[in-house]
Design a protein around this motif. Structure first.
Motif, PDB file in Angstrom:
ATOM      1  N   MET A  33       0.911  -1.089   0.015  1.00 59.71           N
ATOM      2  CA  MET A  33       0.137   0.144  -0.142  1.00 59.71           C
ATOM      3  C   MET A  33       0.963   1.167  -0.168  1.00 59.71           C
ATOM      4  SD  MET A  33      -1.234  -2.579   1.651  1.00 59.71           S
ATOM      5  CE  MET A  33      -2.759  -3.457   1.391  1.00 59.71           C
ATOM      6  N   GLY A  34       0.506   2.169  -0.639  1.00 64.48           N
ATOM      7  CA  GLY A  34       1.427   3.355  -0.697  1.00 64.48           C
ATOM      8  C   GLY A  34       0.501   4.424  -1.502  1.00 64.48           C
ATOM      9  N   VAL A  35       1.840   5.477  -2.022  1.00 63.89           N
ATOM     10  CA  VAL A  35       1.256   6.686  -2.567  1.00 63.89           C
ATOM     11  C   VAL A  35       2.277   6.826  -3.670  1.00 63.89           C
ATOM     12  CG1 VAL A  35       0.911   9.414  -2.516  1.00 63.89           C
ATOM     13  CG2 VAL A  35       0.035   7.762  -0.656  1.00 63.89           C
ATOM     14  N   TYR A  36       1.565   7.471  -4.828  1.00 63.76           N
ATOM     15  CA  TYR A  36       2.743   7.888  -5.832  1.00 63.76           C
ATOM     16  C   TYR A  36       2.229   9.055  -6.344  1.00 63.76           C
ATOM     17  CZ  TYR A  36      -0.368   6.021  -9.461  1.00 63.76           C
ATOM     18  OH  TYR A  36      -1.425   5.650 -10.248  1.00 63.76           O
ATOM     19  N   THR A  37       3.152  10.146  -7.134  1.00 61.52           N
ATOM     20  CA  THR A  37       2.669  11.242  -7.455  1.00 61.52           C
ATOM     21  C   THR A  37       2.660  11.164  -9.166  1.00 61.52           C
ATOM     22  OG1 THR A  37       3.859  12.484  -5.903  1.00 61.52           O
ATOM     23  CG2 THR A  37       3.276  13.770  -7.919  1.00 61.52           C
ATOM     24  N   GLY A  38       1.210  11.385  -9.589  1.00 64.88           N
ATOM     25  CA  GLY A  38       1.095  11.571 -11.161  1.00 64.88           C
ATOM     26  C   GLY A  38       1.789  12.574 -11.666  1.00 64.88           C
ATOM     27  N   ASN A  39       2.187  12.431 -13.030  1.00 64.55           N
ATOM     28  CA  ASN A  39       3.033  13.224 -13.688  1.00 64.55           C
ATOM     29  C   ASN A  39       2.186  13.684 -15.207  1.00 64.55           C
ATOM     30  OD1 ASN A  39       3.348  11.312 -15.805  1.00 64.55           O
ATOM     31  ND2 ASN A  39       5.321  10.962 -15.335  1.00 64.55           N
ATOM     32  N   GLY A  40       0.974  12.951 -15.179  1.00 65.26           N
ATOM     33  CA  GLY A  40       0.016  13.455 -16.418  1.00 65.26           C
ATOM     34  C   GLY A  40       0.701  12.900 -17.810  1.00 65.26           C
ATOM     35  N   ALA A  41       1.626  12.421 -17.697  1.00 63.57           N
ATOM     36  CA  ALA A  41       2.360  11.813 -19.172  1.00 63.57           C
ATOM     37  C   ALA A  41       2.054  10.575 -19.388  1.00 63.57           C
ATOM     38  CB  ALA A  41       3.951  12.031 -19.055  1.00 63.57           C
ATOM     39  N   GLN A  42       2.388  10.189 -20.677  1.00 59.29           N
ATOM     40  CA  GLN A  42       2.090   8.748 -21.132  1.00 59.29           C
ATOM     41  C   GLN A  42       3.319   7.965 -20.692  1.00 59.29           C
ATOM     42  OE1 GLN A  42       1.580   9.120 -25.300  1.00 59.29           O
ATOM     43  NE2 GLN A  42      -0.657   8.677 -24.970  1.00 59.29           N
ATOM     44  N   ASP A  43       4.287   8.489 -20.425  1.00 57.59           N
ATOM     45  CA  ASP A  43       5.568   7.816 -19.673  1.00 57.59           C
ATOM     46  C   ASP A  43       5.154   7.993 -18.050  1.00 57.59           C
ATOM     47  OD1 ASP A  43       7.972   6.305 -19.014  1.00 57.59           O
ATOM     48  OD2 ASP A  43       9.249   8.011 -19.468  1.00 57.59           O
ATOM     49  N   GLY A  44       4.165   7.422 -17.483  1.00 52.52           N
ATOM     50  CA  GLY A  44       3.877   7.728 -16.098  1.00 52.52           C
ATOM     51  C   GLY A  44       4.824   7.055 -15.123  1.00 52.52           C
ATOM     52  N   PRO A  45       4.549   7.101 -13.802  1.00 53.70           N
ATOM     53  CA  PRO A  45       5.319   6.580 -12.758  1.00 53.70           C
ATOM     54  C   PRO A  45       5.365   5.360 -12.809  1.00 53.70           C
ATOM     55  CG  PRO A  45       3.623   8.133 -11.746  1.00 53.70           C
ATOM     56  CD  PRO A  45       3.341   8.073 -13.291  1.00 53.70           C
ATOM     57  N   PHE A  46       6.466   4.575 -12.275  1.00 52.04           N
ATOM     58  CA  PHE A  46       6.550   2.952 -11.975  1.00 52.04           C
ATOM     59  C   PHE A  46       6.481   3.129 -10.496  1.00 52.04           C
ATOM     60  CE2 PHE A  46       9.490   0.107 -10.302  1.00 52.04           C
ATOM     61  CZ  PHE A  46       8.853  -1.318 -10.872  1.00 52.04           C
ATOM     62  N   VAL A  47       5.656   2.093 -10.135  1.00 57.54           N
ATOM     63  CA  VAL A  47       5.415   1.921  -8.634  1.00 57.54           C
ATOM     64  C   VAL A  47       6.233   0.412  -8.392  1.00 57.54           C
ATOM     65  CG1 VAL A  47       3.799   1.321  -6.741  1.00 57.54           C
ATOM     66  CG2 VAL A  47       3.377   3.232  -8.881  1.00 57.54           C
ATOM     67  N   TYR A  48       6.936   0.465  -7.509  1.00 57.52           N
ATOM     68  CA  TYR A  48       7.831  -0.919  -6.914  1.00 57.52           C
ATOM     69  C   TYR A  48       6.982  -1.397  -5.773  1.00 57.52           C
ATOM     70  CZ  TYR A  48      11.248  -3.816  -5.287  1.00 57.52           C
ATOM     71  OH  TYR A  48      11.899  -5.123  -4.777  1.00 57.52           O
ATOM     72  N   THR A  49       6.735  -2.715  -6.336  1.00 57.86           N
ATOM     73  CA  THR A  49       6.053  -3.455  -5.020  1.00 57.86           C
ATOM     74  C   THR A  49       6.828  -4.719  -4.596  1.00 57.86           C
ATOM     75  OG1 THR A  49       4.927  -4.866  -6.850  1.00 57.86           O
ATOM     76  CG2 THR A  49       3.771  -2.969  -6.144  1.00 57.86           C
ATOM     77  N   GLY A  50       7.860  -4.821  -5.355  1.00 57.86           N
ATOM     78  CA  GLY A  50       8.764  -6.058  -4.981  1.00 57.86           C
ATOM     79  C   GLY A  50       8.150  -7.643  -5.265  1.00 57.86           C
ATOM     80  N   PHE A  51       6.950  -7.360  -6.048  1.00 57.01           N
ATOM     81  CA  PHE A  51       6.221  -8.680  -6.608  1.00 57.01           C
ATOM     82  C   PHE A  51       5.252  -8.338  -7.815  1.00 57.01           C
ATOM     83  CE2 PHE A  51       3.808  -7.062  -3.015  1.00 57.01           C
ATOM     84  CZ  PHE A  51       2.599  -6.749  -3.794  1.00 57.01           C
ATOM     85  N   ARG A  52       4.940  -9.246  -8.580  1.00 55.40           N
ATOM     86  CA  ARG A  52       4.106  -9.119  -9.641  1.00 55.40           C
ATOM     87  C   ARG A  52       2.510  -8.970  -9.048  1.00 55.40           C
ATOM     88  NH1 ARG A  52       2.841  -9.468 -15.216  1.00 55.40           N
ATOM     89  NH2 ARG A  52       0.972 -10.475 -15.727  1.00 55.40           N
ATOM     90  N   PRO A  53       1.931  -7.762  -9.122  1.00 52.45           N
ATOM     91  CA  PRO A  53       0.502  -7.621  -8.659  1.00 52.45           C
ATOM     92  C   PRO A  53      -0.355  -8.443  -9.505  1.00 52.45           C
ATOM     93  CG  PRO A  53       1.794  -5.642  -9.109  1.00 52.45           C
ATOM     94  CD  PRO A  53       2.377  -6.444  -9.804  1.00 52.45           C
ATOM     95  N   ALA A  54      -1.130  -9.159  -8.932  1.00 58.44           N
ATOM     96  CA  ALA A  54      -2.381  -9.770  -9.147  1.00 58.44           C
ATOM     97  C   ALA A  54      -3.566  -8.820  -9.193  1.00 58.44           C
ATOM     98  CB  ALA A  54      -2.707 -11.164  -8.469  1.00 58.44           C
ATOM     99  N   PHE A  55      -3.572  -7.857  -8.500  1.00 58.14           N
ATOM    100  CA  PHE A  55      -4.806  -7.230  -8.143  1.00 58.14           C
ATOM    101  C   PHE A  55      -4.440  -5.676  -7.718  1.00 58.14           C
ATOM    102  CE2 PHE A  55      -7.904  -5.085  -5.114  1.00 58.14           C
ATOM    103  CZ  PHE A  55      -9.046  -5.406  -5.820  1.00 58.14           C
ATOM    104  N   ILE A  56      -4.666  -4.737  -8.479  1.00 66.28           N
ATOM    105  CA  ILE A  56      -4.375  -3.454  -8.117  1.00 66.28           C
ATOM    106  C   ILE A  56      -5.409  -2.538  -7.913  1.00 66.28           C
ATOM    107  CG2 ILE A  56      -3.034  -1.250  -8.758  1.00 66.28           C
ATOM    108  CD1 ILE A  56      -1.364  -3.249 -10.779  1.00 66.28           C
ATOM    109  N   PHE A  57      -5.511  -1.832  -6.768  1.00 66.67           N
ATOM    110  CA  PHE A  57      -6.727  -0.779  -6.627  1.00 66.67           C
ATOM    111  C   PHE A  57      -5.943   0.767  -6.439  1.00 66.67           C
ATOM    112  CE2 PHE A  57     -10.286  -1.080  -3.209  1.00 66.67           C
ATOM    113  CZ  PHE A  57     -11.173  -0.761  -4.326  1.00 66.67           C
ATOM    114  N   ILE A  58      -6.567   1.577  -7.390  1.00 68.44           N
ATOM    115  CA  ILE A  58      -5.872   2.859  -7.467  1.00 68.44           C
ATOM    116  C   ILE A  58      -7.010   3.921  -7.366  1.00 68.44           C
ATOM    117  CG2 ILE A  58      -4.696   4.582  -8.907  1.00 68.44           C
ATOM    118  CD1 ILE A  58      -3.679   1.928 -10.297  1.00 68.44           C
ATOM    119  N   LYS A  59      -6.446   5.035  -6.367  1.00 72.24           N
ATOM    120  CA  LYS A  59      -7.578   6.224  -6.349  1.00 72.24           C
ATOM    121  C   LYS A  59      -6.737   7.515  -6.277  1.00 72.24           C
ATOM    122  CE  LYS A  59     -11.258   8.189  -4.877  1.00 72.24           C
ATOM    123  NZ  LYS A  59     -11.262   9.378  -5.669  1.00 72.24           N
TER     124      LYS A  59
END
Length: 139
Positions: A33-59
């Motif tokens: 669980m965490g927070v990232y900052t959007g950049n509005g670009a098609q080359d958006g942020p990478f979010v490191y989780t340490g695993f391959r996510p099976a399920f992602i919830f974003i808001k």
């Protein structure tokens, strides 16, 4: 109103209201669980989780956009461009502005939708591992 601590929080002082609260925390190799900052670009942020996510919830916490759900069960290959919106009556929606990659160690935003990548916005997320591995006891 008291400030939250690691063990308590206060949501208000109304005696005539009912509340439902879900509290989550990261578990290494299982959930993040965490927070990232959007950049509005098609080359958006990478979010490191340490695993391959099976399920992602974003808001996006800075605006009224819906929660966005993505998973690897319905879309097994990148680029993923579909979301479910659990707090809306909308059906599953596919659009280029929702594009993202689900990677072996996190996820990469590629779309410009304000709900997942508005420039300068704080975007909260919750991800669960496809194959949790923290406490494996293989012999």
């Amino acid at each position: 109103v008291a400030a939250p601590t690691s063990q308590t929080f206060v949501i208000g002082q109304s005696a005539n209201s009912d509340y439902v609260t879900y509290l989550w925390h990261s578990v290494e190799g299982y959930s993040k669980m965490g927070v990232y900052t959007g950049n509005g670009a098609q080359d958006g942020p990478f979010v490191y989780t340490g695993f391959r996510p099976a399920f992602i919830f974003i808001k996006n916490s800075d605006n009224g956009n819906s929660w966005c759900i993505s998973d690897t069960e319905r879309y097994k290959f990148n680029v993923v461009y579909n979301f479910l919106f659990p707090d809306s009556s909308m059906a599953e929606t596919a659009d280029d502005e929702y594009e993202h990659d689900i990677l072996s160690n996190g996820f990469k935003i590629r779309g410009t939708y304000n709900g997942i990548n508005k420039s300068g916005s704080k975007i909260i997320y919750m991800a669960f591992a496809e194959h949790p591995f923290k406490t494996s006891r293989a012999r």
